[in-house]
Design a protein around this motif. Structure first.
Motif, mmCIF file in Angstrom:
data_model
loop_
_atom_site.group_PDB
_atom_site.id
_atom_site.type_symbol
_atom_site.label_atom_id
_atom_site.label_comp_id
_atom_site.label_asym_id
_atom_site.label_seq_id
_atom_site.Cartn_x
_atom_site.Cartn_y
_atom_site.Cartn_z
ATOM 1 N N SER A 363 48.060 55.122 47.987
ATOM 2 C CA SER A 363 47.761 53.852 48.649
ATOM 3 C C SER A 363 46.544 53.168 48.065
ATOM 4 O O SER A 363 46.282 51.998 48.378
ATOM 5 N N GLU A 364 45.792 53.867 47.202
ATOM 6 C CA GLU A 364 44.623 53.267 46.554
ATOM 7 C C GLU A 364 44.933 52.800 45.145
ATOM 8 O O GLU A 364 44.033 52.586 44.346
ATOM 9 N N MET A 365 46.236 52.648 44.832
ATOM 10 C CA MET A 365 46.640 52.153 43.514
ATOM 11 C C MET A 365 47.590 50.973 43.686
ATOM 12 O O MET A 365 48.400 50.947 44.620
ATOM 13 N N VAL A 366 47.476 49.996 42.802
ATOM 14 C CA VAL A 366 48.320 48.801 42.883
ATOM 15 C C VAL A 366 48.743 48.383 41.482
ATOM 16 O O VAL A 366 47.983 48.524 40.520
ATOM 17 N N VAL A 495 52.071 53.557 46.417
ATOM 18 C CA VAL A 495 51.557 52.587 45.454
ATOM 19 C C VAL A 495 52.031 51.191 45.861
ATOM 20 O O VAL A 495 53.192 51.003 46.228
ATOM 21 N N THR A 496 51.132 50.213 45.818
ATOM 22 C CA THR A 496 51.501 48.842 46.143
ATOM 23 C C THR A 496 51.959 48.109 44.893
ATOM 24 O O THR A 496 51.346 48.234 43.833
ATOM 25 N N GLY A 505 42.406 38.808 48.608
ATOM 26 C CA GLY A 505 41.798 39.315 49.826
ATOM 27 C C GLY A 505 41.928 40.813 50.021
ATOM 28 O O GLY A 505 41.415 41.346 50.998
ATOM 29 N N LEU A 506 42.592 41.516 49.082
ATOM 30 C CA LEU A 506 42.796 42.954 49.211
ATOM 31 C C LEU A 506 42.039 43.680 48.109
ATOM 32 O O LEU A 506 41.522 43.068 47.182
ATOM 33 N N GLU A 507 41.987 45.007 48.195
ATOM 34 C CA GLU A 507 41.279 45.785 47.177
ATOM 35 C C GLU A 507 41.850 47.194 47.119
ATOM 36 O O GLU A 507 42.391 47.703 48.107
ATOM 37 N N THR A 545 39.143 41.543 40.028
ATOM 38 C CA THR A 545 38.161 41.833 41.081
ATOM 39 C C THR A 545 38.771 42.552 42.279
ATOM 40 O O THR A 545 38.065 42.845 43.237
ATOM 41 N N ARG A 546 40.071 42.882 42.230
ATOM 42 C CA ARG A 546 40.661 43.717 43.291
ATOM 43 C C ARG A 546 40.308 45.182 43.084
ATOM 44 O O ARG A 546 40.486 45.996 43.997
ATOM 45 N N ALA A 547 39.832 45.565 41.889
ATOM 46 C CA ALA A 547 39.615 46.969 41.531
ATOM 47 C C ALA A 547 38.230 47.447 41.944
ATOM 48 O O ALA A 547 37.238 46.765 41.696
ATOM 49 N N ARG A 548 38.188 48.619 42.531
ATOM 50 C CA ARG A 548 36.902 49.243 42.842
ATOM 51 C C ARG A 548 36.414 50.113 41.684
ATOM 52 O O ARG A 548 35.259 50.039 41.277
#
Length: 706
Positions: A363-366, A495-496, A505-507, A545-548
């Motif tokens: 869930s932390e990958m897109v 995975v999204t 608006g998401l990250e 900028t969605r990436a941490r």
């Protein structure tokens, strides 16, 4: 409200300045990852706590139901109950339901569910094409015209002036537009744009109603202010009247909806419109590593000087932002070229599997792409690899069969009796177990997808119990109803897959930006239009900028396997990637280069010393034909420990360690961190996360039988 002495704790100086700014015009220029939502919710709570506003007199508006739901959740946690946080359209609908009968003398007309049918009728009467794509294009153009405050008679001249491409000749579109409005009014129905048009007109034309409304709402907050349309700005002006108790938050670098009529000019010109405005810049990025931040700054820094959406000058008013990373260092961005799209998708799939194997939740990958049609290949590839995924913008969470069944069961349980203090998570799991929630996740397929949905509902109960004292089943069901109406689902493990627009608006921890070639990003129709190309750049910036922690940017030379028309990587990448070559070398050359550019360490079987080539053999450190010398007692303990940790983390067991890795540990029995790290499948993340547990089991085992 309850005193909240910690409202300013943990805020940086700029965030604190925004939170404590006096009532009046305030403009918060908030870059990606700078704590925008936290800042504005703390500002609202601060004003309420200080007695400067009454909660019921604050109206906060944003652009998506999800963002509004997130804002309400945070305000509730800060004790600012009673503040209205809604989308523009939801706020206007609520106001129309109250004022329409009084002004119009009739019940509010319902929202039409037949918009396409009405447009089809209007086009058909003019003998224009009425296929699905043609009607969708006409409906979209009607929405743009209304959002930019154009009437049918004014459309042709304005569209020509703006260089707007009309789906049909402008004089024909004018007649379609007129016909649509007549059909809609005859049926006494409204579309979404009518909600804004009518509430603005009522407040502008009826002094008594305007005074009553402005007595109710005295303080306004607008999030994502760079995305307002002329119609939304007209509504905001009608709400305000001559007052200036307004806080706006936005970032011109993230204007990505110009095609729908959005414009950053009100954000850019805010200090000119309100000369006494307090302007605060938030540039400290708490979301992303310095490496991601540097990449993002390079993306947006390569834009045409002083050029914003619609060609506006964004540099003269001091609204430009440069992010400053605040997190520890992370990995450098990856740039990857592939021969064709299928190879690109497989490479992404393999990278996802490796990251999951190192403890990164799915869930932390897109995977982000420019157009929705790109998702199909990734859906297929991830399915074949057994990797769970969800398509953002696909089937809505609350429309899923298992979710509807679960909510019905929870509602029935709530009607039979409430839970006691602290019992909510336990009771919710008991109810969900009746509709299919098990302690352990199924191995895959549709069963796993259903389990993930139910487990997300269970975790939401944990979250609510931690936020609201005395939360019971009735509170929980009400929260589900609120989220369902706002389309604000809980997080589902997987995975999204999402378009760049849908990701706003998401990250996520890890972002894969795929298909980065010319005519896709920037999109083909933007070529030759400098303003459109700059909007595509801002869309790319939003994606980065969605990436941490990690961002991987990839492209492929050919669309299909076996060649075809060669494609060039995106011009945006050519400004960023240090590599000179824009396409992968032929496979044979890549192998030669790989063999010649680095020494490949040969691995030998630790039993018979034969060179190992198979991946499974390398992982075990022995030939498949050589006997295993695993400590069976240790292996049993490792498997039991893995099951417990997987349940605690709510992930499949293989995400902790694969069977092959556990077998390798049981065979090699590493006695310290260095030895454990040498086992294939134990990366740095897993070593830090699970190393002490594993070494404790190894060192505590009886090795006499080994």
């Amino acid at each position: 409200m309850t005193d909240q002495p910690g409202l300013l704790e943990g805020l940086d100086p700029q965030q604190r300045a925004a939170v404590t700014a006096p009532r009046g015009p305030v403009c918060v220029l908030a870059g990606a990852g700078t704590g925008k939502t936290r800042t504005i919710t703390h500002r609202i709570a601060w004003l309420v706590q200080r007695g400067l506003v009454v909660p019921q007199q604050v109206l906060a508006v944003t652009f998506t139901a999800r963002a509004a739901g997130e804002m309400r959740t945070r305000l509730r946690g800060l004790g600012a109950h009673g503040v209205q946080a809604q989308t523009f359209h939801a706020a206007a609908f609520r106001q129309l339901r109250y004022f329409w009968p009084r002004v119009i003398g009739d019940e509010l007309w319902p929202l039409t569910e037949q918009k396409f049918r009405l447009v089809t009728q209007a086009a058909g009467r003019l003998r224009l094409a009425t296929d699905q794509d043609s009607v969708r294009d006409l409906a979209t153009e009607i929405e743009w015209a209304k959002a930019t405050l154009l009437t049918p008679e004014h459309y042709p001249a304005s569209a020509a002036e703006r260089g707007r491409e009309c789906p049909v000749p402008p004089e024909h579109f004018t007649k379609v537009f007129e016909g649509y409005e007549k059909l809609k009014n005859s049926a006494k129905v409204l579309d979404f744009d009518d909600l804004l048009l009518h509430i603005a007109a009522i407040l502008e034309e009826n002094t008594e109603v305007a005074e009553q409304f402005r007595a109710q709402y005295r303080s306004f907050v607008v999030d994502e202010y760079q995305d307002v349309t002329p119609l939304q700005q007209r509504v905001l002006d009608a709400w305000l009247g001559q007052r200036d108790d307004l806080t706006v938050v936005g970032d011109a670098n993230q204007t990505i909806y110009s095609f729908a009529g959005a414009s950053p000019r009100w954000l850019v010109d805010f200090p000119l419109r309100y000369p006494n405005a307090e302007v605060v810049k938030l540039e400290r990025d708490y979301r992303s590593t310095p490496q991601v931040v540097t990449l993002a700054n390079r993306v947006i820094g390569a834009a045409s000087p002083d050029r914003g959406a619609e060609g506006e000058n964004t540099g003269s008013s001091g609204t430009e932002l440069t992010l400053v990373g605040q997190l520890p260092d992370g990995p450098e961005p990856e740039f990857a070229a592939h021969d064709d799209e299928a190879e690109e998708a497989r490479a992404v799939s393999r990278r996802i599997a490796r990251l999951a194997g190192n403890g990164v939740p799915f869930s932390e990958m897109v995977v982000l792409y420019r157009v929705n049609a790109q998702s199909e290949l990734y859906e297929q590839t991830l399915s074949e690899a057994g990797i769970p995924y969800q398509v953002r913008g696909g089937e809505r969470f609350f429309a899923r069969t298992e979710v509807r069944q679960a909510i019905a069961a929870l509602r029935g349980a709530a009607n039979r009796g409430n839970t006691g203090p602290g019992e909510l998570p336990k009771v919710v799991r008991e109810v969900l177990s009746e509709v299919g929630l098990t302690e352990r996740a199924p191995s895959g397929g549709a069963a796993l997808e259903r389990w993930q949905s139910l487990n997300a509902l269970a975790e939401l109960a944990d979250e609510l119990a931690g936020q609201v004292e005395q939360a019971d089943l009735t509170h929980y069901v009400a929260e589900l109803d609120t989220r369902a109406s706002a389309q604000h689902p809980p997080t589902v493990e997987g995975v999204t897959l999402a378009s760049l627009h849908a990701a706003k608006g998401l990250e996520w921890d890890t972002v894969f930006l795929v298909g980065l070639v010319e005519k896709t990003l920037p999109i083909q129709y933007a070529d030759g239009d400098e303003d459109a190309v700059e909007e595509e750049r801002r869309l790319f910036y939003v994606g980065v900028t969605r990436a941490r922690q990690r961002v991987r940017l990839s492209w492929s030379t050919y669309r299909g396997q076996g060649g075809g028309r060669k494609r060039r990587r995106s011009r945006f990448l050519r400004e960023l990637d240090p590599a000179e070559n824009s396409a992968p070398a032929p496979k044979s050359k890549r192998r030669e280069k790989s063999a010649g550019s680095r020494r490949v360490r040969e691995v030998h079987c630790r039993i018979c010393s034969t060179p190992l080539t198979a991946t499974a053999d390398v992982k075990l450190g022995r030939c498949s034909g050589c006997p295993s010398d695993a400590d069976e007692e240790l292996l049993t303990k490792l498997r039991g420990w893995r099951t417990e940790r997987a349940q605690q983390l709510r992930v499949p067991a293989y995400v902790v360690f694969s069977d092959a890795t556990l077998l390798a540990i049981a065979e090699q029995r590493p006695d310290d961190s260095e030895a454990l790290s040498r086992i294939s499948g134990v990366g740095a993340t897993k070593l830090e996360r699970f190393g002490s547990d594993v070494l404790g089991l190894v060192n505590g085992s009886d090795h006499s039988g080994g």
